[in-house]
Design an enzyme around this catalytic site. Structure first.
Site, PDB file in Angstrom:
ATOM      1  CE  LYS A 107      28.314  -1.493  28.387  1.00  0.00           C
ATOM      2  NZ  LYS A 107      26.807  -1.361  28.090  1.00  0.00           N
TER       3      LYS A 107
ATOM      4  CG  ASP B  97      24.324  -3.384  29.101  1.00  0.00           C
ATOM      5  OD1 ASP B  97      24.869  -4.312  28.619  1.00  0.00           O
ATOM      6  OD2 ASP B  97      24.056  -2.381  28.689  1.00  0.00           O
TER       7      ASP B  97
ATOM      8  CG  ASP C  12      28.006 -11.362  44.989  1.00  0.00           C
ATOM      9  OD1 ASP C  12      28.411 -12.519  44.950  1.00  0.00           O
ATOM     10  OD2 ASP C  12      28.296 -10.306  45.941  1.00  0.00           O
TER      11      ASP C  12
END
Ligand code: NAD
Length: 361
Positions: A192, A224, A252
């Site tokens: 990021k 993102d 996950d």
């Protein structure tokens, strides 16, 4: 010298699923000439109950003497209300840190037999094979200062620190580039950098290290966007390299593309090649002791242990083939069962893998 493997069954379904991996180990020792010494220890809630702490010194000493650790899972409702430093998960963070396990490898592989269990349509995930390389001992999970403090106006404030040194970034980048060299040769580094300075440095250092790996294609992506791309076109990825926090979340997410959390193994590596191997799922207290847990993620974790820490590549390949064979034979635990397959328990699934393995010599 015979290499040692330390087995830490842990809590909840941990002992049941680890018992299945131990059957596979027993077979490899008895029939396939694997030379290892096995030992057992306590980690997590069971260690809190027996010794008062989640990571007893004895466990850590044994782990340091071992070439590899095979872990089930830790935690459960019984220990959720105890003091934070005594919680089972703290034992897990502490052993990862004490063993210097900075490199977490989490494959997201879809067995073709389970394509229907994916949360995405088959065309998006068929033959999916992504390796997520997550930094595991740094970043915001370990950064200081951290805590919850009371401000002058009486309001409470929670705070954590995201910090990465050049060395920490360099060593995990090298793991990712090495892994990519044995796969399709592509690394996507996720950060990021537009908002967080720590990951601005991450991007700079990864770009610098990439110069030592001219055959590897490097791409950078904001986290993102990476989350979106993983759901939109997951097959675009080969190796994803990322920080501790982003890796936790993205791995996950990727796990769901493969159908079941009960199918996915992981490896956490130290710089000397030793490592800790565990399924990515937790201790599943809701199904513990019912002989329904899927032991395949743990058995596949054993395969990674043989591949990365013991360099027994053929035995590792055979375990993966045996798992694939039981799926082809239509055997499924409850989490991956569908109408046209045969539902079996944890124990029977372990036996089936050993049987399939014995036909692969
Ligand atoms: P979980 O992964 O234990 O369970 C989530 C869901 O997946 C549950 O419905 C469970 O029944 C199912 N599931 C998990 N593993 C399965 C398997 N092998 N076969 C079939 N179904 C399976 O996550 P949770 O419920 O959020 O956490 C339970 C406990 O585990 C908590 O105490 C948590 O802190 C701990 N935990 C430990 C680890 C670890 O040891 N590495 C990781 C995650 C969570």
């Amino acid at each position: 010298m015979t290499k040692k493997i330390l087995i830490l069954p842990g809590d909840g379904i941990g002992p049941e699923i680890v018992a299945q991996a131990e059957k596979v180990l027993a077979y490899l020792i008895a029939e396939r000439g694997l030379k290892v010494e096995l030992d057992h220890g306590l980690l997590g809630g069971c260690a809190v109950d027996a010794t008062g702490v989640p990571l007893p010194d004895e466990t850590l000493v044994k782990a340091k003497e071992s070439a590899a650790v095979l872990l089930g899972a830790v935690g459960g409702p019984k220990w959720e209300a105890i003091d934070r430093p005594l919680r089972p998960e703290r034992g897990l963070l502490a052993i990862r840190s004490a063993l210097g396990l900075f490199g977490n490898l989490r494959p997201a592989v879809l067995f073709p037999q389970l394509a229907a269990a994916s949360s995405l349509k088959e065309e998006y995930v068929s033959n999916l094979d992504i390796m997520i390389v997550r930094e595991l001992t740094g970043g915001i999970y370990f950064g200081e200062p951290r805590g919850i403090r009371t401000l002058d106006d009486g309001q409470r404030e929670g705070f954590n620190t995201l910090v990465y040194s050049e060395n920490e970034i360099e060593r995990i980048a090298r793991v990712a580039f090495d892994v990519a060299g044995k796969r399709q040769g592509r690394v996507c580094s996720v950060d990021k950098a537009n908002v967080l300075e720590a990951t601005e440095l991450w991007r700079e250092v990864v770009t610098e290290i990439a110069k030592d790996y001219p055959d590897i294609e490097l791409e950078h992506m904001y986290v993102d966007n990476a989350a979106m791309q993983l759901v939109r076109t997951p097959k675009q990825f080969d190796v994803i390299l990322t920080t501790n926090l982003f890796g936790d979340v993205l791995s996950d997410l990727a796990s769901m593309l493969t159908g079941s959390i009960g199918m996915l193994p992981s490896a956490s590596l130290a710089s000397d090649g030793s490592g800790m191997y565990e399924p990515i799922h937790g201790s599943a207290p809701d199904i513990a002791g019912q002989d329904v847990a899927n032991p395949l993620a743990t058995i596949l974790s054993l395969s990674m242990l043989l591949r990365y820490s013991l360099v027994e590549v053929q035995l590792a390949d055979h375990i993966e083939q045996a798992v694939s064979q039981v799926l082809t034979d239509g055997l499924r635990t409850k989490d991956i069962h569908s109408v046209d397959t045969q539902c079996v328990g944890t124990d029977a699934m372990g036996d089936a893998v050993v049987k399939a393995l014995s036909s692969l010599s």
